[in-house]
Design a protein around this motif. Structure first.
Motif, PDB file in Angstrom:
ATOM      1  N   ALA A   3     -69.253  32.984 -34.073  1.00  0.00           N
ATOM      2  CA  ALA A   3     -68.438  32.859 -32.865  1.00  0.00           C
ATOM      3  C   ALA A   3     -68.642  31.468 -32.271  1.00  0.00           C
ATOM      4  O   ALA A   3     -69.738  30.915 -32.321  1.00  0.00           O
ATOM      5  CB  ALA A   3     -68.822  33.929 -31.846  1.00  0.00           C
ATOM      6  N   HIS A   4     -67.568  30.902 -31.741  1.00  0.00           N
ATOM      7  CA  HIS A   4     -67.642  29.570 -31.145  1.00  0.00           C
ATOM      8  C   HIS A   4     -68.326  29.614 -29.782  1.00  0.00           C
ATOM      9  O   HIS A   4     -69.095  28.725 -29.439  1.00  0.00           O
ATOM     10  CB  HIS A   4     -66.220  29.023 -31.019  1.00  0.00           C
ATOM     11  N   LYS A   5     -68.054  30.663 -29.029  1.00  0.00           N
ATOM     12  CA  LYS A   5     -68.527  30.719 -27.643  1.00  0.00           C
ATOM     13  C   LYS A   5     -69.529  31.852 -27.447  1.00  0.00           C
ATOM     14  O   LYS A   5     -69.351  32.942 -27.978  1.00  0.00           O
ATOM     15  CB  LYS A   5     -67.348  30.990 -26.690  1.00  0.00           C
ATOM     16  N   LEU A   7     -70.600  34.113 -24.399  1.00  0.00           N
ATOM     17  CA  LEU A   7     -70.147  34.415 -23.036  1.00  0.00           C
ATOM     18  C   LEU A   7     -71.171  35.259 -22.298  1.00  0.00           C
ATOM     19  O   LEU A   7     -71.981  35.954 -22.908  1.00  0.00           O
ATOM     20  CB  LEU A   7     -68.824  35.185 -23.102  1.00  0.00           C
ATOM     21  N   GLU A   9     -71.189  38.025 -18.916  1.00  0.00           N
ATOM     22  CA  GLU A   9     -70.402  38.714 -17.897  1.00  0.00           C
ATOM     23  C   GLU A   9     -70.805  38.182 -16.524  1.00  0.00           C
ATOM     24  O   GLU A   9     -71.892  37.642 -16.346  1.00  0.00           O
ATOM     25  CB  GLU A   9     -70.660  40.231 -17.958  1.00  0.00           C
ATOM     26  N   GLU A  10     -69.937  38.377 -15.556  1.00  0.00           N
ATOM     27  CA  GLU A  10     -70.272  37.932 -14.199  1.00  0.00           C
ATOM     28  C   GLU A  10     -71.552  38.615 -13.685  1.00  0.00           C
ATOM     29  O   GLU A  10     -72.328  38.020 -12.937  1.00  0.00           O
ATOM     30  CB  GLU A  10     -69.107  38.227 -13.241  1.00  0.00           C
ATOM     31  N   GLU A  71     -69.717  34.983  -5.611  1.00  0.00           N
ATOM     32  CA  GLU A  71     -68.312  35.414  -5.716  1.00  0.00           C
ATOM     33  C   GLU A  71     -67.380  34.228  -5.977  1.00  0.00           C
ATOM     34  O   GLU A  71     -66.416  34.346  -6.731  1.00  0.00           O
ATOM     35  CB  GLU A  71     -67.878  36.160  -4.448  1.00  0.00           C
ATOM     36  N   ALA A  74     -67.839  32.996  -9.444  1.00  0.00           N
ATOM     37  CA  ALA A  74     -67.201  33.881 -10.428  1.00  0.00           C
ATOM     38  C   ALA A  74     -65.750  33.499 -10.710  1.00  0.00           C
ATOM     39  O   ALA A  74     -65.165  33.968 -11.677  1.00  0.00           O
ATOM     40  CB  ALA A  74     -67.277  35.329  -9.967  1.00  0.00           C
ATOM     41  N   LEU A  75     -65.167  32.612  -9.868  1.00  0.00           N
ATOM     42  CA  LEU A  75     -63.810  32.150 -10.185  1.00  0.00           C
ATOM     43  C   LEU A  75     -63.814  31.441 -11.540  1.00  0.00           C
ATOM     44  O   LEU A  75     -62.795  31.377 -12.210  1.00  0.00           O
ATOM     45  CB  LEU A  75     -63.271  31.224  -9.089  1.00  0.00           C
TER      46      LEU A  75
ATOM     47  N   HIS B   4     -64.268  39.263 -11.140  1.00  0.00           N
ATOM     48  CA  HIS B   4     -63.039  38.474 -11.062  1.00  0.00           C
ATOM     49  C   HIS B   4     -62.336  38.399 -12.420  1.00  0.00           C
ATOM     50  O   HIS B   4     -61.114  38.447 -12.493  1.00  0.00           O
ATOM     51  CB  HIS B   4     -63.400  37.070 -10.581  1.00  0.00           C
ATOM     52  N   LYS B   5     -63.127  38.293 -13.477  1.00  0.00           N
ATOM     53  CA  LYS B   5     -62.554  38.060 -14.811  1.00  0.00           C
ATOM     54  C   LYS B   5     -62.813  39.246 -15.740  1.00  0.00           C
ATOM     55  O   LYS B   5     -63.897  39.813 -15.731  1.00  0.00           O
ATOM     56  CB  LYS B   5     -63.212  36.830 -15.463  1.00  0.00           C
ATOM     57  N   LEU B   7     -63.185  39.670 -19.640  1.00  0.00           N
ATOM     58  CA  LEU B   7     -63.339  38.834 -20.821  1.00  0.00           C
ATOM     59  C   LEU B   7     -63.223  39.662 -22.091  1.00  0.00           C
ATOM     60  O   LEU B   7     -63.470  40.862 -22.092  1.00  0.00           O
ATOM     61  CB  LEU B   7     -64.720  38.156 -20.795  1.00  0.00           C
ATOM     62  N   GLU B  10     -64.703  36.936 -28.985  1.00  0.00           N
ATOM     63  CA  GLU B  10     -63.821  36.396 -30.028  1.00  0.00           C
ATOM     64  C   GLU B  10     -63.493  37.451 -31.080  1.00  0.00           C
ATOM     65  O   GLU B  10     -62.395  37.453 -31.655  1.00  0.00           O
ATOM     66  CB  GLU B  10     -64.487  35.184 -30.682  1.00  0.00           C
ATOM     67  N   ARG B  77     -59.785  30.724 -26.846  1.00  0.00           N
ATOM     68  CA  ARG B  77     -59.360  32.110 -26.725  1.00  0.00           C
ATOM     69  C   ARG B  77     -60.510  33.059 -27.031  1.00  0.00           C
ATOM     70  O   ARG B  77     -61.443  32.656 -27.708  1.00  0.00           O
ATOM     71  CB  ARG B  77     -58.194  32.434 -27.690  1.00  0.00           C
ATOM     72  N   PRO B  78     -60.414  34.332 -26.682  1.00  0.00           N
ATOM     73  CA  PRO B  78     -59.446  34.933 -25.764  1.00  0.00           C
ATOM     74  C   PRO B  78     -59.539  34.301 -24.370  1.00  0.00           C
ATOM     75  O   PRO B  78     -60.633  33.964 -23.926  1.00  0.00           O
ATOM     76  CB  PRO B  78     -59.861  36.410 -25.709  1.00  0.00           C
TER      77      PRO B  78
END
Lengths: 450, 450
Positions: A3-5, A7, A9-10, A71, A74-75, B4-5, B7, B10, B77-78
């Protein structure tokens, strides 16, 4: 391909900022007033609100990130940790390259990490208005965004020549509701004095600071916001490195080296300080601050007390400096044109915990273009400094066969810097090594302590 | 506050694009040649490679996204699905507002979703070079990024007046290694003719298309890339809506209404077609294409056969049109200045499955500024059209008390459009309703079929 990214979660966003002071082997030297004695809080409170000042002085290792700040973070946060596998392939290196993508913020850089915190704490302290200065506009746009989020008014003194020649960052600040004033202005004594001496004065960052500070000091309802150098600004930026550590944990990887551009220090500190905590605990990791060879504060400057601004209005601080009257050459990485550096970053360098290296301008743009053609994102000129150093290290790994893990902070995108790329692509950019003689001469002009 | 998001990893990225043709109650009408008969593949193959043409004609519901395309998609992406809770609060609406953030791509818009696919399929077909046209530069920069990823050469004919007045998108394309030519140029017959008639010709999108198509048609190693209108472009964009559906599933929400800006149709189709699949299966959902009142193709145009370009070089297609010789007013949403619309979008509107509405320019910028001040991101002027419609609907919900779920495509950021925001903030933007008489008159000039 993996996977490239990576991530988060908030809900995995850090709940506290990391204060490096708690892990430094020696306490930081306090800022001094004109009398050579540590500056008292009452002076600082003229321009900073109490919660900001408390953070500036705090010895606590962990400072809570208030929920309303999280908050707004989190944008766009947590920001992705990315593997630059296509760049690795283009270089043919056994090194693994990772970067934290801070360009995803609304203002396009890491700057909002502190701007949001500053706007929130000032709002909490009952402050209705803030002032700040901006050169090309990165910090100004970050604080414009942040103050809008908390309904704090903002007046930005923008260096006049940038105000006129780089209108798009100005439009961005105005879109977020900030008032943008070309500096020098006739709104402050500092501005009026400058205009009296020279009605065509194009402005400078030092002068814009003086105007913003003068206004904040003179109004009960108004405080000043600063984009780098001081402890509280660095503190807020540590959310970057703290997230990155969680992300590396998820993929069971740990960097051998961390790179970041370094001007005032908040970019570097934000990504590197949380890893310094590991280093202080005995972990092997190299932390590298990358600066322009045209402004070689950390690599060639004096470790001495100096003013934070050109005019000598601020307290003096112990830091690496090229002299507060240093005239920065007009390089394209506007965010790295600062005569001094954060006292915390300076002390860690002096004491051998971090490293610094300087890279020439043209080579940084070459690195930025190579990165863009491999990974897509067009980086900010500041970020290109870290990318240059990472590519050089990766090429070194190619020679030695070492599969090092290299990590850097992609601190911002270059969407408002395309004129600089244009000049690079047209072969019109030049290198400039700051002259040794000038650096020597600056020593004589440093303020005398005690 | 809820997160907010929403996700996706990939690994959760869609593996197939969705072809709306498979679910349309009536088959689409084929493009016709000058003889009034359906255009044969041999004519299309002069400018498009075989895999692209196969997708253009395919009746299959699901078309696989090749792994190398997914790997480049993974650079951004995503994309996040975001809840605009701060905007809801600012409006005081019971509606829930969600948006898909397509501004996170390296080129800053949804355009790379098709550009990457086109570059890949042409590379697979042995194509070494591509040509395309661009106005302000959104599509050109997307294809410059994409062709760089697959090492395909690219020449972009950029409308001369934009080339000169909007140099930053040009620098972006060059940073990604594309060759950018001001159009009209002396490289093509179309360009030479135009320059002969008027050496000071500022160019037009129609003319730039003619140059790009002429070059591709005349060279064996070169194919043409198009940024909207045709079926294969819309197909590639459906990755947006397919991701969004997965994201809504995760939070157990389903939209009542989907909004997207609509120029050539790829933006709207990308987000709305996957939801049309549900509607075709009986689900209740409204799909709304939002266009500028200055270019009211879907709301006031004729449903008729017309050329895709100004010069009449292309086959004629059955679509909503204002006439191929329509002179677009110089509004700031450059991506929405097109005389026609995608035949698929047009047919679905004609048959009552989707809706269209037109909004005036000044109100769209007001919506964009309101969005930026609530959510941070400064949207592209095209995206502001969807935002205007969503805000109006949310205010309507405030009156009726309906807690509708409103979803729109934030198709891009406005970083290269700050001059337009500047004009809006200075009160210099104006509205322009395209005159009814002009629309009536255009009917007379449409090509005769059969």
């Amino acid at each position: 391909m993996a996977a490239h990214k990576v991530l988060l979660e908030e809900s995995e966003m850090p709940t506290h900022w990391y204060n490096v002071v708690a892990d430094m082997p020696n306490p930081p030297s306090p800022p001094l007033g004109p009398d050579g004695k540590p500056v008292g809080p009452e002076q600082m409170l003229q321009i900073f609100s109490m919660p900001i000042l408390e953070q500036e002085m705090s010895p606590e290792r962990w400072i809570p990130i208030p929920e309303p700040v999280r908050e707004i973070y989190a944008l766009w946060r947590p920001s992705p940790l990315c593997r630059a596998e296509r760049l690795e392939q283009a270089l043919g290196t056994p090194a693994k390259i990772y970067y934290k993508n801070e360009s995803v913020s609304p203002a396009g850089s890491h700057k909002p990490n502190s701007a949001v915190a500053q706007a929130y704490f000032n709002k909490q302290a009952g402050i209705k208005r803030m002032t700040t200065e901006t050169g090309a506009g990165q910090w100004g746009s970050a604080l414009a965004f942040a103050t809008q989020m908390f309904e704090v008014e903002l007046r930005i003194y923008m260096v006049k020549i940038s105000y006129e020649q780089k209108p798009f960052r100005r439009s961005m600040m105005q879109t977020w509701g900030a008032e943008v004033i070309a500096s020098p202005s006739n709104l402050t004594q500092a501005g009026r004095n400058a205009l009296e001496r020279d009605p065509g004065n194009p402005g400078s960052l030092g002068l814009a600071i003086s105007e913003a500070v003068e206004e904040a000091a003179g109004r009960e309802d108004t405080k000043y916001g600063l984009g780098s150098v001081l402890n509280h600004v660095l503190l807020h930026q540590t959310v970057i490195g703290l997230e990155a550590k969680k992300q590396f944990e998820k993929i069971n990887v740990y960097p051998d080296m961390v790179f970041a551009p370094c001007g005032g220090g908040s970019n570097f500190a934000g990504v590197a300080f949380p890893f310094f905590a590991d280093k202080a605990a005995g972990k092997k990791i190299r932390l590298v601050a990358v600066e322009p060879s045209s402004c070689p504060t950390l690599t060639k400057g004096h470790y001495a007390y100096d003013f934070g601004d050109e005019s000598g209005y601020t307290p003096i601080m112990l830091m690496y400096t090229l002299g507060h009257d240093f005239m920065p050459p007009s390089i394209h990485a506007g965010g790295l044109r600062y005569h001094g550096d954060s006292p915390l970053v300076s002390q860690l360098l002096k004491e051998g915990f971090i490293e610094a290296l300087a890279v020439p301008q043209v080579a940084t743009f070459a690195a930025g273009v190579q990165f863009a053609r491999a990974e897509g994102i067009i980086p900010a000129p500041e970020s290109n400094h870290a990318i240059r150093a990472v590519i050089d290290e990766a090429l070194n790994c190619k020679k030695t066969g070492e599969p090092k893990v290299l990590f850097f902070n992609l601190s911002g995108h270059g969407h408002f810097d395309m004129a600089s790329y244009d000049r690079y692509l047209a072969g019109k950019l030049e290198d400039y090594d700051y002259p040794e003689a000038e650096i020597k001469a600056a020593l004589e002009r440093l303020p005398k302590v005690g």
